[in-house]
Design an enzyme around this catalytic site. Structure first.
Site, PDB file in Angstrom:
ATOM      1  N   VAL A   1       0.829  -1.211   0.000  1.00 44.58           N
ATOM      2  CA  VAL A   1       0.000   0.000   0.000  1.00 44.58           C
ATOM      3  C   VAL A   1       0.863   1.261   0.000  1.00 44.58           C
ATOM      4  CG1 VAL A   1      -1.925  -1.147   1.145  1.00 44.58           C
ATOM      5  CG2 VAL A   1      -0.176  -0.012   2.527  1.00 44.58           C
TER       6      VAL A   1
ATOM      7  N   ASP B   1      11.899  12.549  11.778  1.00 45.67           N
ATOM      8  CA  ASP B   1      11.342  12.498  10.419  1.00 45.67           C
ATOM      9  C   ASP B   1       9.877  12.929  10.422  1.00 45.67           C
ATOM     10  OD1 ASP B   1      11.349  12.119   7.725  1.00 45.67           O
ATOM     11  OD2 ASP B   1      11.100   9.947   7.795  1.00 45.67           O
TER      12      ASP B   1
ATOM     13  N   SER C   1       5.279   2.466  -0.709  1.00 44.73           N
ATOM     14  CA  SER C   1       6.634   2.025  -1.028  1.00 44.73           C
ATOM     15  C   SER C   1       7.571   3.216  -0.953  1.00 44.73           C
ATOM     16  CB  SER C   1       6.673   1.422  -2.433  1.00 44.73           C
ATOM     17  OG  SER C   1       7.995   1.096  -2.803  1.00 44.73           O
TER      18      SER C   1
END
Length: 801
Positions: A174, A329, A176
């Site tokens: 779902v 992040d 990548s």
């Protein structure tokens, strides 16, 4: 690096890529495509070792040379174009084109350079600003590896059968990204939906090779052509590389995710969460978490986005300044708004460990910014690692303190860079006018502003160097030196790459929902909470700076702001309902936490500060009341006629009582400081009511059950209240002694010598009383500790029996 939440993020990413006409083709020359992990690699995940990599890849020169050749091939066109732009002086006219070209180069070079580009997207000290701006659009999305290979990895890593473990698993990933890809599945045993993140095979080898090339070849080449760089680039690569390699260990990410959730829960931040890890279905290369439904915070149209921006900021400040583990992040895809209105933070693969000394240095600079004490900013920059300690005098002499002050004042006004620029333009339009009062042209206004700015910097530098006012020649010489002197002053510490990226993302989301968002001001609630609950010496210093500034008088209005900020922090983070003001859970929790500090049995800095200020206020109040009631005596105690010298001894028994009365009244006079303190009593009363509110429907409104709750709370704290009373008596004696010392030392006033003698004697007596009371409090503490120890020993003995 993967948002687990929904497919909508992937769709928006694809749309952005189509819009920019990017076709990321991950480079493969020199990169391994083996379908295994930790085979023939220089080090393991979460164990970055540049020395081992150096030995490893020097023994494999063909692989290193092949990858280097590909990097040169893919980036050579951009480098040559940039050089020609500079020679032909056409840089400004091709900014957009080169920015797009750099974006494509970093994307095509593969995972390591995608991550590197994201890190460089805030480093205008290393790349020209237009190029850096282009990297902000870098998307960490690459084509997935085969689904069959992904399933095989899941079974091999976890030692399971997919059919037996999951009732359903998506046939294709779902999401990548450069490091791994995510599958959505349903647990056969419980029916719960989960997200399974699978690491790309051979990613460790490929990343290690790219970091080696960056460190040993590309950085030296860059430094050869950029001699004035004051940043330790090798150290920067090592810091970035260590973080990247840590990100490849999914077990470490699982631990960080769980630790974050536990830390937030422990600190009462119920409005923020993270995906729940499924430990028995996780390994170093496969991470399984409970599926989180939600929408990207930056793309949400919900009316509570500003509230969640505050929650996010408080969560990141807690990580940075409290837990010491910062999520590095926080791109918009990793910040979700859940359907129940909570903030969910995803992807803890890259976390920065923040040492306590750095936490306190950051706390101090935030306090100085809030107090607008810009004079201490140079020292703060040294503590934070931006300026070497041996260059602080150079920083001061450069005149940059003025520049920093002006920049920070603009930043604190809110609105981000755009808002700061608008504020600056408005200020300059009002300041720079033509002789007839009309507006100047933009070019002329900017010219005058630059001249004034340079002049102010130069004058500031000269003032700090002790040379006084300069002639025009001195000013001109100083201005010419400014640019030359400043290039070696600043260094960007490695941690700042991640920290600034985190807060830049949060500010961007805040500005998207509120164009006047001011991140410096938004830090205040957490600052208030931290300073009121941290009794460490440096936190005390930061609190004192915020409350007293550089003077000796307490700014009780600022203290009131701090307590309000403390309440705001607790209310916004304790739960969704509390942050929406649906209930008083957060407000009640704040009152109880504040009471635990102010009414603590053991002394702390906040309590001591309040007791002292309360004692000062009470002393002023009592003297004011006494002065009002005995005002008629002042006429009686007015100076008596002075008898002849030969008769002075004869009349002294008669005049001495009046002289003593007069001297005593002199020492009780109300001065300007006392007047200020009397005004502050109202603020102290409000603060005390906050600490004692407990569970209430609003200011001053209590129900019977709530009064009972407060009574029980008072009963529980009976010992603490007794000890606080003792401390307050000591504080009252100490403050009166301090006041008398000051009055006695005031030689320049019209105060009589007898008043000075009385002040000295009274101060000495009161200091003795204060010492006795302090000893009494210490004895009570020692006795309480002995009784507690005896009770514990008795309990242990009873348990053994």
């Amino acid at each position: 690096d993967i948002a687990f939440s929904s497919l909508s993020h992937q769709a928006s990413t694809a749309a952005v890529r189509r819009k920019k006409r990017l076709r990321p083709v991950v480079a493969t020359a020199g990169l391994s495509t083996r379908a295994d992990y930790n085979v023939d690699v220089p080090y393991t995940e979460a164990a970055y070792d540049p020395a081992a990599a150096d030995t490893f890849f020097r023994e494999r020169p063909l692989e290193s040379a092949g990858r280097f050749a590909q990097v040169v091939q893919l980036s050579g066109g951009f480098v040559l174009n940039a050089l020609f732009d500079k020679v032909l002086q056409r840089e400004d006219s091709v900014v957009e084109e080169r920015s797009q070209q750099l974006l494509e180069v970093m994307t095509n070079l593969g995972p390591s350079f995608i991550k590197l580009g994201q890190a460089l997207s805030i480093r205008t000290d290393l790349l020209p600003a237009p190029y850096v701006k282009g990297l902000a659009g870098l998307q960490d999305a690459v084509p997935p590896f085969s689904a069959a290979e992904g399933r095989a990895i899941i079974e091999r890593e976890l030692g399971i059968s997919i059919e037996e473990t999951f009732s359903h698993i998506s046939s294709d990933p779902v999401a990548s990204a450069s490091i791994g890809q995510v599958y959505k599945a349903t647990l056969r045993s419980t029916g719960e939906e989960v997200a399974i993140k699978v690491q790309r095979p051979s990613v460790l080898y490929n990343v290690a090779l790219d970091i080696f090339l960056l460190r040993e070849l590309l950085v030296p080449l860059y430094l050869d052509s950029n001699k004035d760089v004051n940043t330790d680039l090798v150290g920067l690569v090592d810091a970035w590389g260590a973080g990247f390699i840590d990100e490849l260990d999914y077990q470490k990410e699982a631990a960080a995710t769980t630790a974050f959730s536990e830390a937030m829960q422990k600190r009462g931040l119920g409005s923020v969460t993270a995906p729940e890890v499924v430990p028995h279905l996780s390994s170093a290369h496969v991470l399984t978490t409970k599926w989180v439904d939600g929408e990207r915070l930056a793309a949400s149209g919900a009316d509570d986005v500003p509230r969640l921006c505050g929650v996010a900021l408080n969560a990141y400040l807690t990580m940075l300044l409290d837990t010491g583990s910062l999520h590095c992040d926080p791109h918009p895809g990793n910040l979700l708004r859940t359907p129940d209105g909570r903030l969910c933070i995803l992807d803890f693969g890259m976390c920065l460990e923040v040492p306590q000394d750095l936490q306190l240095a950051l706390l101090e600079i935030i306090a100085d910014l809030q107090a607008k004490n810009y004079e201490r900013i140079p020292e703060d920059l040294v503590k934070l690692g931006f300026v070497p300690e041996d260059k602080i005098d150079e920083l001061r002499s450069s005149g940059l303190t003025y520049a920093i002050t002006q920049t920070l004042e603009l930043a604190s006004s809110g609105g981000g860079p755009k808002g700061a620029m608008e504020a600056l333009v408005a200020k300059n339009k009002a300041k720079y006018r033509a002789a007839d009062g009309s507006e100047l042209s933009t070019k002329e206004r900017q010219r005058r502003f630059r001249e004034d700015w340079q002049k102010e910097m130069a004058e500031d530098a000269l003032k700090r160097s002790g040379r006084g006012t300069s002639t025009t020649a001195d000013l001109t010489q100083k201005i010419e030196q400014l640019q030359q002197d400043n290039s070696n002053v600043f260094a960007i510490p490695d941690y700042f790459v991640y920290m600034s990226r985190a807060f830049a993302t949060l500010e961007g989301i805040g500005l998207s929902s509120n164009p006047n968002y001011a991140i410096i001001s938004e830090c205040f609630p957490y600052l208030a909470k931290r300073l009121l609950s941290d009794d460490s010496p440096r936190a005390r210093g930061a609190l004192r700076m915020l409350l007293y500034g550089t003077g000796d008088e307490l700014n009780l209005a600022k203290l009131q702001e701090i307590t309000a900020g403390f309440e705001s922090y607790t209310a916004s983070t304790s739960s969704v309902e509390s942050s929406r003001r649906v209930n008083d859970e957060g407000r009640n929790a704040a009152a109880k936490q504040l009471a635990s500090v102010v009414l603590s049995e053991e002394s702390n800095y906040v309590q001591s500060l309040l007791l002292r200020e309360a004692a000062v206020a009470l002393d002023a109040t009592l003297r004011d009341s006494v002065a009002s009631s005995i005002a008629p005596l002042r006429s009686v105690a007015s100076p008596l006629p002075t008898p002849p010298k030969m008769l002075a001894s004869l009349f002294s028994p008669l005049t001495l009582p009046f002289e003593l009365m007069q001297a005593t009244l002199e020492l009780q006079d109300i001065d300007a400081r006392d007047t200020k303190r009397l005004q502050n009593i109202r603020i102290l009363t409000d603060l005390a009511s906050r600490a004692g509110e407990g569970i209430s429907e609003g200011p001053g409104s209590f129900r019977g059950s709530e009064i009972g709750s407060l009574a029980r709370e008072a009963a529980v704290r009976s010992t603490a209240l007794a000890r606080i009373g003792v401390r307050f008596s000591g504080a009252l004696a100490a403050t009166q002694a301090e006041r008398l010392r000051q009055r006695g030392a005031n030689k320049g006033s019209k105060q009589s010598s007898l008043a000075g003698q009385l002040a000295a004697a009274g101060a000495e007596t009161l200091e003795g009383v204060a010492n006795i009371i302090d000893s009494l409090d210490q004895n009570i503490a020692a006795r309480s500790a002995t009784e507690a120890s005896s009770h514990s020993s008795h309990l242990r003995g009873t348990q053994k029996v």
